[in-house]
Write an enzyme that holds these catalytic residues in place. Sequence first.
Site, PDB file in Angstrom:
ATOM      1  N   HIS A   1      -9.854   2.258   0.232  1.00 17.92           N
ATOM      2  CA  HIS A   1      -8.172   1.986   0.197  1.00 17.92           C
ATOM      3  C   HIS A   1      -8.005   1.450  -1.235  1.00 17.92           C
ATOM      4  O   HIS A   1      -8.478   0.201  -1.352  1.00 17.92           O
ATOM      5  CB  HIS A   1      -7.873   1.112   1.249  1.00 17.92           C
TER       6      HIS A   1
ATOM      7  N   CYS B   1       0.933  -1.285  -0.023  1.00 20.77           N
ATOM      8  CA  CYS B   1      -0.050  -0.059  -0.144  1.00 20.77           C
ATOM      9  C   CYS B   1       0.891   1.355  -0.099  1.00 20.77           C
ATOM     10  O   CYS B   1       0.285   2.332  -0.189  1.00 20.77           O
ATOM     11  CB  CYS B   1      -0.987   0.003   1.088  1.00 20.77           C
TER      12      CYS B   1
ATOM     13  N   HIS C   1      -2.333   8.138   6.132  1.00 22.36           N
ATOM     14  CA  HIS C   1      -2.792   6.689   5.786  1.00 22.36           C
ATOM     15  C   HIS C   1      -4.092   6.467   6.123  1.00 22.36           C
ATOM     16  O   HIS C   1      -4.925   5.790   5.182  1.00 22.36           O
ATOM     17  CB  HIS C   1      -1.373   5.905   5.907  1.00 22.36           C
TER      18      HIS C   1
ATOM     19  N   GLU D   1       0.003   5.224  13.471  1.00 17.41           N
ATOM     20  CA  GLU D   1       0.339   6.497  12.627  1.00 17.41           C
ATOM     21  C   GLU D   1       0.114   7.832  13.350  1.00 17.41           C
ATOM     22  O   GLU D   1       0.833   8.757  13.647  1.00 17.41           O
ATOM     23  CB  GLU D   1      -0.607   6.643  11.503  1.00 17.41           C
TER      24      GLU D   1
END
Length: 415
Positions: free
Chosen positions: A340, A163, A303, A314
Amino acid sequence: MRRVVITGVGAITPIGNDVKSYWNNLLNGVSGAGKISRFDTTKFKTDFACELKDYDALNYFDKKQSRKLDRFNQYGQIAADEAIKDANLCFEKLDTDRIGVIFSSGIGGFETIEKDIIAFSQDQFNPRFNPFFITKIIANSLAGSLSIKYGLRGVNTCTVTACSSSTNGLIQAFNYIRWGKADIIISGGSEAPINQSAVGGFNAMKALSTNNENFKTASRPFDKTRDGFVLGEGAGALVVESLESALKRDAKIYAEIIGGGETADAYHITNTHPEGIGAYLAMKEALREGGILPKEVNYINAHATSTGPGDLSEAKAIETLFKDSLDTISISGTKSMTGHLLGGTGAIEAIATCLSIHTDLIPPTMNTKVMDAAIAPGFKVTLGAKTSKTVEYALSNNFGFGGHCAAVLLKKYNE
């Protein structure tokens, strides 16, 4: 080292089949989620995703050509075509030996693999494969297709880091140009993972949201009730160019790339480090390379996949790096609208970050109602509505299975 700018953007996403519609819907908080139409989801734990709307390959390719290309390749070519047109590139007037393609995909032709293997097993394992089977599935076929289509003989590669793929690819494009190895690079990422294998596989990992009753609001970054990410599809492309080349062409400039961080969590094949070490180091390196202090960053496109451990790690990384200026930074999780896109997500989010700098508008984070109590109070997520704010410096973060961490630093272009 040469200065590097972005002069063209292109996108095909679950909330818009071109950049204009994508950006407008992003600012207006439109959800791309819907019930999956590609296959019967009766036996699946998740029955929704963020599919492209009104997509017909024959609107972009002739019938013969479309049969040779997996969806991920189609999407990538469409986004790249728009970016090239937006940048007003006329390859006949340019040195194509100095123009390259770095186009990523996390999985490649997953849909083709699934269809052909199912057909193989149903035909008593007779090896009657499509002659384009291999060229349709390999992740680098998109970069190769674009090179062939436009006669671009410069650097040609495909970064595959799950990703974070297209963020890593964008950083590589930035490096190649500032090192003088290319003048222009078409950079981006594409993914077409909405099929039985991907949904079933991510369900087995307990990575996908199973909030089938509330699918429109299932992607809710940093919310205490989040239960996984929502799968999306599509592509984004950016024309990355040396400032010298852009000025010579009198090109419009959206933003300047000034730094990139590529690191690893070195922790687990799927889970992010609980303290967000890799994310912290990636952002820190991007800022160091860009020559700025944490307090100078105005915006972070996070993200923010809406997974439990991922969002917290994160957030922890951001809190640690920006501890003295956390309440001055706007943070948004645009996957709350697009879903996503795996290997394509870095590209469409870099475009969103680029446009935030260019327009001084910050997209909202939708669906998040109550912030996870483990996240610091000063963590300013743009909840529910776009905001207007001068954006001088902005980060775009993306992280991938395997512990890959990437952050790219953009700034408003000033002569």
